[in-house]
Design an enzyme around this catalytic site. Structure first.
Site, PDB file in Angstrom:
ATOM      1  CB  CYS C 147       1.642  47.558   7.160  1.00  0.00           C
ATOM      2  SG  CYS C 147       3.278  46.839   7.012  1.00  0.00           S
ATOM      3  CG  ASN C 308       1.717  45.965  11.835  1.00  0.00           C
ATOM      4  OD1 ASN C 308       1.410  46.271  12.992  1.00  0.00           O
ATOM      5  ND2 ASN C 308       2.324  44.834  11.547  1.00  0.00           N
TER       6      ASN C 308
END
Lengths: 344, 344, 344, 344
Positions: C147, C308
């Site tokens: 992420c 994310n």
């Protein structure tokens, strides 16, 4: 009078930390000992970052020093098992758990599991000073009232004292509480990702604090919800009185009850915060109460707000100790909260 | 069937933006026009950052194109004044305000200020599809139900349909809502610094959504609280039935009512989310309902949770339009929410 | 083409749940199996309340069915130990952990502890489609990018591709992330009471995602902070280019890079959200990038924002699978986020 | 010494309210007047609900009483226009705006718009006591330092004083701040629905607090982000020193600088809060600083955290007044923050 020494047992928990904060700023107490088995020899600031500036380390709970006052901030069930050691260590004990709040073994067994030292139940003094102030001076075993019970009782008390209610009415108590009620530690349900932003009912019925409310006022229908704040308990009581009541009656009852109370504010505000608001009292020992009438449904709506860790726990304990020991009631507790402030 | 054209009037507000989001992803609608006087000629993404990828600009509300369906997401009182223009522009009108929700001028005047076009009150169809599905096909003026009324009615409906309640009982509805209910704009009370972390009672009595609830179910004692979330309405209903009821009775009632409903989930979960949770349906058209019994107080506690902007507004409007126009009910609405998610 | 079958291994975790959500709404995939040892035989809705309406139960990870695609959403280190079983079960494997992201054992050992199957490191295809799209069709082992690396690389990529940067410059990446990055489970540090409202530095130096960034762009000085949101990664890159650069240069670089990208939006907005905002893309596979010049310090400031769990994990995995398997890139991912929305 | 009288001008704003809170609990000050044109004659508790228990009403700012100290908590530009009236009313003036922070008209004009009373710029004393303590005793016009400047300077000061930095290095300051920095009032951008959960860059370059930082330390590359808290400013400084530095060097520099400072804590904690954390000092005048080395990038990372309304504004003002007037430095400021606490 010089200062008294105080020990906090269970000092690494949330209410234990709150006691340390209050005692560190209290003009009459000196902290002798802060116990924690898990964090023995660590500084208290490692667990309570707000206290990083206070020079004190946790010690093991096994060797209690002789002190004037012992505050027990341990989980339910611990104090009853250690009451002899506590009494050996201190003349005055203030217990923050539910162990000594109820009057009789019968009551206790109805809501909790078997008490190991029921003989103390009749000896202990329930501490919600607005309710039991006269029993506190000289008390040797004090049981600080529970947070949800405190919020509820403070909201309803004027109506009972004034005779507007007598316990035969339908009273619904819908409470919203912060995550600190669950204590330090936390598993999945209390993780930030899961707990943030919830309106999560818990104990929809049969919440144990009903026992404390019933002990003083009578039965209520109680339901609690977890909402997105850390500190705070806000109780909304929906009441259907047997006889018609006016706003003037209500004002009379609340003024009579609380005008002289140092820690209760009856809110009748305009502005943004027209009703009791937990944010407004977060971090303090103040409670706010307020009310409204619903004429079309013949309903009284009562609102009350406290910081569950302060007025609903550690603040209440210090307040009670102040009275028990003959200090000024507000000693160490006369500070205001913050504005603005978030979800404190 | 090819796609139909749709206009959103009042498209820069929160529910207007939600309609744009839903229409942009709907297989049967094409957005013809999104009106906003304030943001005329600006891209919709300037106001609704989630829609920065959608190529569309606001136009003035004065020149309405001829379309199949017009969604009005304007403040209360606007639609009644523009109903002629709306009808000239579109065959089907879905109004998201309170203007056409009540049946009669008398009801309206009791809760709001004078209606300028009361003749439409009896013509319009109230849209809470789970309640009024059969009236919707072919409807030309649809009034999407209010958010708090929707949460409350969905929670209580099975009890009334099953005969467990008949409207003579004491029913208290304690609602917790997010800040999007206040709409875009915002003054001091809704600023982040003031609004964060509150448990703020508002309209403790006399909330206008009581009118919608009473119109279908009967009188309730309604109180709303603002809590720290943006989307979401969670209703806790405390009910004292005239006759004893079992959990099996309740299960029967809720299953009967909702087992075939595409957007209502009866929650009986274990795990972290045992009861209806607004987080679990945020951004979706789903509603969750659940219940518990409080034997010692002879009380039923019913919980319901919706996203006030979806099932309580824009989603409800699209759902109703789908039915009115003969589309599949779930068209454009069959997506799930998020987990984990915060205060959405 | 008919639908393909898909298994999610590690389906009770956060990214596992996100994969289930995406697969349930994907037109080309059918979920065959969702594994979880802890929740075997429980419904997926018990863990992921957003999916309470999806009829599926967890199964043990020991008996993997034969499927077309297997998504592994397990902690770092698990996939390398089960890669043989995964390959026996599926032709295409998309791994969401860090196990196969780096090119060589040497790189891996520098940032992680010993790889048990290093021979796969050169075989696997790193999936950040904007960077490695051409390697994905037909790939059999795909490693979805991390992420923080994704947020950083997307922000910086146009500057490298355009030649404004060549890796010799000072580049500081200051990232703010939500609590879902920590995964399900919890512990004291991630409890609601402790984690709410923090600005908590973590991995101030030596964050493992630096490895992925360096692999493609060159060294950066990376620091991450946990802030009060659940989903979201926001990267602010402070860059000191060797040669002067104008805003026109920057616009040229970003337009060239991203104008045809389906999931990257270059933000140049007015209004409230002038820069990339994680809220605006929460729950979606979109990334936002934007920039500003600081002439007095000869600095470029680049902002990028993703969810994310989506663009930084599950969405990226589905996006990569779409390309690998010849589906339309945006299949099952073309939905927009919410507005307004809180800390999603 | 008996108590001194104090007036707060601009007392309905956030920092004005904070001054009232501090003065109400200060042993040496008595509040004479709290001015607000908008709320004239209203109780201060109507605006600041935390002060509902304090019996005081706002008065108009036109008739300033003669007092010992006047605190001006007005927007930038107001104090310079009223400086004559302020000086007529009080011997000591503490201004919390930016009006008198810079040394020369040239500096002022570079960052703000034309100063109407530039002759006071050289007379005023900038108050960040850790930096300018020796100039404060007896000062008659004190300019309390800005919040972001305070957080930054406190973080970097030991490195400059120790000679580790000399102002020729690349220093990037990435700040995260709460919504109270925007002041009371609000508009769309600061509404709860829009402001919650953001990571919103603002003033990516050219933030006016750079002027204060440069005045004392030298140029820095400064960028601020709004994150989801109400109080708090957290600065992360990324520094690339000209010469190698060890952790021991850093410890030496910070200990030397801050070991005797009553309001600065150098954090080197284990546990959940290893680095400076705005939550840990919220509501207090404490600042926390800490650091880390990034050997592979030859970078020092410095963290600092304050409550922008306290150490970054009202607390700083009281601290400075204490010194100016010869009181104990910590008078009225020696209380600790809360734990746990949310986004305070």
């Amino acid at each position: 009078m010089s200062t008294l020494t105080a020990t906090v047992v269970g000092a690494s928990g949330f209410t234990g930390g709150e006691l340390l904060r209050l005692l560190a700023g209290h003009p009459k107490f000196e902290i002798a000992q802060a116990t924690s088995r898990q964090y023995e020899r660590k500084t208290i600031g490692r667990v309570h970052p707000n206290l990083r500036g206070v020079d004190l380390r946790f010690s093991a709970p096994d060797d209690l020093e002789s002190v004037d006052v012992l505050f027990a901030a341990t989980p339910h069930g611990v104090s009853m098992d250690h009451i002899d050691a506590f009494q050996e260590a201190a003349d005055t004990i203030v217990d923050l758990s539910a162990d000594f709040r109820l009057d009789s073994e019968g009551q206790y067994d109805e809501w909790y599991d078997g008490h190991t030292r029921p003989e103390f139940l009749s000896e202990s003094v329930y501490a919600l000073p607005e309710l039991t102030r006269e029993d506190l001076p000289g008390a040797e075993l004090i049981a600080a009232g529970g947070c949800n019970a405190t919020a509820t009782i403070l909201g309803l008390l004027p109506l009972f004292e004034d005779g507007i209610l007598d316990g035969t009415e339908q009273t619904i108590v819908d409470v919203k509480v912060g995550s600190s009620e669950g204590g330090a530690g936390g598993g999945t349900a209390s993780s930030h990702a899961e707990r943030s932003g919830v309106v999560r009912p818990y104990a929809p019925a049969g919440h144990r604090h009903e026992a404390e409310i019933e002990q003083f006022l009578g039965p209520v229908s109680f339901t609690a919800h977890a909402v997105d704040m850390i500190r705070g308990a806000s109780a909304t009581c929906h009441i259907f009185p047997n006889d018609p009541v006016t706003k003037r009656d209500l004002w009379g009852a609340y003024r009579e009850q609380y005008d002289e109370e140092p820690f209760v504010r009856t809110v009748a505000g305009g502005g943004v915060y027209r009703y009791p608001e937990p944010k407004a009292v977060a971090g303090t020992n103040y409670a706010e109460v307020g009310f409204e009438l619903d004429p079309s449904n013949k309903r009284i709506i009562v609102f009350s707000a406290i910081d569950n860790m302060m007025k609903g726990s550690a603040g209440q304990a210090i307040h009670a100790a102040n009275i028990a020991l003959g200090f000024e009631e507000t000693a160490g507790l006369a500070f205001q909260g913050l504005h603005p402030v978030g979800a404190p």
